[in-house]
Design an enzyme around this catalytic site. Sequence first.
Site, PDB file in Angstrom:
ATOM      1  N   SER A  11       0.847  -1.195   0.000  1.00  0.00           N
ATOM      2  CA  SER A  11       0.000   0.000   0.000  1.00  0.00           C
ATOM      3  C   SER A  11       0.877   1.238   0.000  1.00  0.00           C
ATOM      4  O   SER A  11       2.108   1.157   0.147  1.00  0.00           O
ATOM      5  CB  SER A  11      -0.916   0.029   1.236  1.00  0.00           C
ATOM      6  N   ILE A  13       3.179   4.427  -0.323  1.00  0.00           N
ATOM      7  CA  ILE A  13       4.375   4.782  -1.089  1.00  0.00           C
ATOM      8  C   ILE A  13       5.024   3.550  -1.714  1.00  0.00           C
ATOM      9  O   ILE A  13       5.458   3.578  -2.862  1.00  0.00           O
ATOM     10  CB  ILE A  13       5.376   5.522  -0.182  1.00  0.00           C
ATOM     11  N   GLY A  14       5.083   2.458  -0.972  1.00  0.00           N
ATOM     12  CA  GLY A  14       5.675   1.238  -1.509  1.00  0.00           C
ATOM     13  C   GLY A  14       4.904   0.692  -2.694  1.00  0.00           C
ATOM     14  O   GLY A  14       5.498   0.261  -3.690  1.00  0.00           O
ATOM     15  N   SER A 131      11.121  10.143   7.100  1.00  0.00           N
ATOM     16  CA  SER A 131       9.893  10.884   7.377  1.00  0.00           C
ATOM     17  C   SER A 131      10.246  12.249   7.952  1.00  0.00           C
ATOM     18  O   SER A 131      11.321  12.413   8.560  1.00  0.00           O
ATOM     19  CB  SER A 131       9.026  10.117   8.396  1.00  0.00           C
ATOM     20  N   TYR A 144       9.205   5.980  16.500  1.00  0.00           N
ATOM     21  CA  TYR A 144       9.090   6.206  15.061  1.00  0.00           C
ATOM     22  C   TYR A 144      10.013   7.334  14.620  1.00  0.00           C
ATOM     23  O   TYR A 144      10.781   7.195  13.665  1.00  0.00           O
ATOM     24  CB  TYR A 144       7.637   6.528  14.712  1.00  0.00           C
TER      25      TYR A 144
END
Length: 240
Positions: A11, A13-14, A131, A144
Amino acid sequence: MKTAIVTGAGSGIGQATARKLVEDGYAVHAVDLNEEALSHEAQVNGLDSYTAQVGDVSDVTLWSHLAQSVDGQLDLLVHNAFALHVKPLHLQTAHEWNRQWDVMLGAVFHSVSQLHDALVNSSGSVVLVSSVHSRIGIPGHPAYAAAKGALNALARQLAVEYGPDIRVNSVVPGPIRTPVWDSATEDEIAQTQAQTPLGRLGSPEEVANVILFLASDQASYVHGAEIVVDGGWSVSKDSR
């Protein structure tokens, strides 16, 4: 035919990256835990150039299998898979903390250990998907943000370590309309759009375009770079 591995390919960006690579003539090994999503993508992309690899990127046996699958030649490695537990540091369990690091950093360790020679043989390229959390503090994202920041540092380190044989760069996406945003309210989306100079969320395809550029000959002198793809979000502040 060039060969690529893309993680988190089920799903967002990948997924967009894998599709564009197939369109660009790559044989793509698409990695994700979601078998159903990969099966759907295999039908969309065509079985001849798209190979679904269901597995956990933090598991070294997956990377050993992938190393055998690429048979000594790998042109592009895209690390996009992530794990996310949104809560303050003092409320995170050790498992939650370690899981995020294992998926985002441990996977890079395992992949480079297993695929170094294949990348060298192809004068390949590595793209680590970071990110804006690596640069801007947002509540509830301690592991994260730390792991994404480490990805930026690791990209620079690997660039020094492996140039000129392997080019290594990182991409730093901002507010991109991936499934992570599915639980957001209209007000939350509107607030983010208002804080973004381009006035909207980005699309996964817009990040994928940058990844493909970094993998291409057009980026032959781009090495150890961090490319921000966030519509200006990280350079804009609502203050007087």
